[in-house]
Enzyme design. Structure first.
Site, PDB file in Angstrom:
ATOM      1  N   ASN A 266       0.864  -1.172   0.000  1.00  0.00           N
ATOM      2  CA  ASN A 266       0.000   0.000   0.000  1.00  0.00           C
ATOM      3  C   ASN A 266       0.905   1.228   0.000  1.00  0.00           C
ATOM      4  O   ASN A 266       1.471   1.580   1.022  1.00  0.00           O
ATOM      5  CB  ASN A 266      -0.888  -0.037   1.261  1.00  0.00           C
ATOM      6  CG  ASN A 266      -1.703   1.223   1.447  1.00  0.00           C
ATOM      7  OD1 ASN A 266      -1.791   2.060   0.543  1.00  0.00           O
ATOM      8  ND2 ASN A 266      -2.302   1.360   2.626  1.00  0.00           N
TER       9      ASN A 266
ATOM     10  N   LYS B  97       0.132   4.246  -0.338  1.00  0.00           N
ATOM     11  CA  LYS B  97      -0.528   5.434   0.224  1.00  0.00           C
ATOM     12  C   LYS B  97      -0.305   6.646  -0.689  1.00  0.00           C
ATOM     13  O   LYS B  97      -0.183   6.467  -1.904  1.00  0.00           O
ATOM     14  CB  LYS B  97      -0.046   5.672   1.659  1.00  0.00           C
ATOM     15  CG  LYS B  97      -0.184   4.414   2.515  1.00  0.00           C
ATOM     16  CD  LYS B  97      -0.020   4.648   3.980  1.00  0.00           C
ATOM     17  CE  LYS B  97      -0.193   3.334   4.714  1.00  0.00           C
ATOM     18  NZ  LYS B  97      -0.135   3.472   6.155  1.00  0.00           N
TER      19      LYS B  97
ATOM     20  N   HIS C 134      -9.586   1.323   4.687  1.00  0.00           N
ATOM     21  CA  HIS C 134      -8.326   1.513   5.420  1.00  0.00           C
ATOM     22  C   HIS C 134      -8.575   2.493   6.568  1.00  0.00           C
ATOM     23  O   HIS C 134      -9.364   3.435   6.438  1.00  0.00           O
ATOM     24  CB  HIS C 134      -7.252   2.055   4.473  1.00  0.00           C
ATOM     25  CG  HIS C 134      -5.898   2.049   5.090  1.00  0.00           C
ATOM     26  ND1 HIS C 134      -5.500   2.997   6.005  1.00  0.00           N
ATOM     27  CD2 HIS C 134      -4.857   1.188   4.976  1.00  0.00           C
ATOM     28  CE1 HIS C 134      -4.267   2.722   6.421  1.00  0.00           C
ATOM     29  NE2 HIS C 134      -3.859   1.619   5.796  1.00  0.00           N
TER      30      HIS C 134
ATOM     31  N   GLU D 223      -6.981   4.892   7.620  1.00  0.00           N
ATOM     32  CA  GLU D 223      -6.733   6.300   7.296  1.00  0.00           C
ATOM     33  C   GLU D 223      -7.941   6.914   6.577  1.00  0.00           C
ATOM     34  O   GLU D 223      -8.204   8.103   6.702  1.00  0.00           O
ATOM     35  CB  GLU D 223      -5.431   6.423   6.469  1.00  0.00           C
ATOM     36  CG  GLU D 223      -4.216   6.218   7.368  1.00  0.00           C
ATOM     37  CD  GLU D 223      -2.995   5.635   6.688  1.00  0.00           C
ATOM     38  OE1 GLU D 223      -2.909   5.635   5.458  1.00  0.00           O
ATOM     39  OE2 GLU D 223      -2.100   5.164   7.435  1.00  0.00           O
TER      40      GLU D 223
ATOM     41  N   GLU E 152      -5.490  -4.553  10.634  1.00  0.00           N
ATOM     42  CA  GLU E 152      -4.440  -3.559  10.839  1.00  0.00           C
ATOM     43  C   GLU E 152      -4.751  -2.737  12.090  1.00  0.00           C
ATOM     44  O   GLU E 152      -5.575  -1.807  12.028  1.00  0.00           O
ATOM     45  CB  GLU E 152      -4.366  -2.608   9.635  1.00  0.00           C
ATOM     46  CG  GLU E 152      -4.067  -3.296   8.325  1.00  0.00           C
ATOM     47  CD  GLU E 152      -3.511  -2.310   7.296  1.00  0.00           C
ATOM     48  OE1 GLU E 152      -2.415  -2.554   6.792  1.00  0.00           O
ATOM     49  OE2 GLU E 152      -4.178  -1.291   7.025  1.00  0.00           O
TER      50      GLU E 152
ATOM     51  N   GLY F  20       2.580   2.437  10.758  1.00  0.00           N
ATOM     52  CA  GLY F  20       3.605   3.468  10.609  1.00  0.00           C
ATOM     53  C   GLY F  20       4.320   3.842  11.895  1.00  0.00           C
ATOM     54  O   GLY F  20       5.024   4.845  11.953  1.00  0.00           O
TER      55      GLY F  20
ATOM     56  N   SER G 272       3.290  -1.947  10.464  1.00  0.00           N
ATOM     57  CA  SER G 272       4.728  -2.048  10.737  1.00  0.00           C
ATOM     58  C   SER G 272       5.327  -3.412  10.390  1.00  0.00           C
ATOM     59  O   SER G 272       6.228  -3.903  11.078  1.00  0.00           O
ATOM     60  CB  SER G 272       5.028  -1.680  12.197  1.00  0.00           C
ATOM     61  OG  SER G 272       4.701  -0.321  12.435  1.00  0.00           O
TER      62      SER G 272
END
Ligand code: PGA
Length: 252
Positions: free
Chosen positions: A10, A12, A97, A99, A167, A173, A213
């Site tokens: 991904n 992003k 996702h 985000e 996730e 991250g 991660s």
């Protein structure tokens, strides 16, 4: 159960033309260099989809997008439809996702609508779920993830068109990860929810990825767990060496 491992990148909101194309070419060369048993997917930003599609030519690496709208076309300024993604040669789309759930206030109900639309245009979906740190610390992880899985999947989804990605929001991250035991616990719970919703046969076939991660050094530990069928990789997917080393270290 013999589920084919998936290694999905991904990207992003990263990559201008030159770096995106060279990353895709590097990944293509490295994937081709050795016989591998996993399925690779790369999900660049919308702006790079066409160019990356060209760079992947001749490889078995699938192209994925990071989101789509639920409508085929029309008055939705700034959005991209599943039909458009199919038209560009996408095979997958990431939906839900964290985000997007956070930045764009996407609800599981909306994500479910997008999943249904994506399937109707022949896209396969990677549907993301995961708890925040606060939810983990208050013991709500399994409840939160189970509810997200139930509400984000429309009726009739199949292992052939749907992949789940667990996730934990706090692991994305950050360099922090849950313990392998904690990961397996959530994956097994998700498989239980899928069993109730879809029946045992589909649930056993459906892949559940871990994301958050993932890097070459923890790939083996995370990807050898019983209910972990691959990884959704953010930061480490932007370096071809790391992305491929994750597959190498996981033995796929
Ligand atoms: P990360 O991101 O690998 O950079 O933690 C994973 C993801 O958000 O899909």
């Amino acid at each position: 159960m013999n589920r084919k491992m998936m290694i999905a990148g991904n990207w992003k909101m990263n990559g201008l033309t030159a770096e995106g194309v060279s990353l895709a070419k590097e990944i293509t060369d490295k994937v081709k260099a050795k016989k591998r048993t996993c399925e690779f997917v790369v999900c660049p930003p919308f702006t790079l989809l066409s160019l990356v599609k060209k760079a992947l030519r001749g490889s078995k690496i699938a192209l994925g997008a990071q989101d789509c709208h639920w409508a085929e076309k029309g008055a939705h300024t700034g959005d991209i439809s599943p039909a458009m993604l199919r038209d560009l040669g996408c095979e997958y789309v990431i939906l839900g996702h964290s985000e997007r759930r956070a930045d764009h206030k996407e609800s599981s109900a909306l994500i479910g609508k997008k999943v249904e639309a994506a399937h109707s245009f022949g896209l396969k979906t990677i549907v993301c779920v995961g708890e925040t740190l606060e939810q983990r610390e208050s013991g709500k992880t399994i409840d939160v993830c189970s509810k997200q899985v139930r509400e984000s999947l429309p009726e009739g989804v199949k292992a052939a068109n749907t992949v789940i990605a667990y996730e934990p929001v706090w692991a994305i991250g950050t360099g922090k990860t849950p313990t392998p035991q904690e990961v397996e616990e959530v994956h097994a719970a998700i498989r239980g929810v899928l069993t109730k919703k879809l029946g045992k046969s589909e649930a056993d076939k459906m892949r559940i990825l871990y994301g958050g991660s993932v890097k070459p050094s923890n790939a083996k530990e995370m990807l050898s767990l019983e209910d972990v069928d691959g990884a959704l990789i953010g930061g480490a997917s932007l370096k071809a060496d790391d992305f491929i080393a994750i597959s190498d270290n996981a033995g796929c």
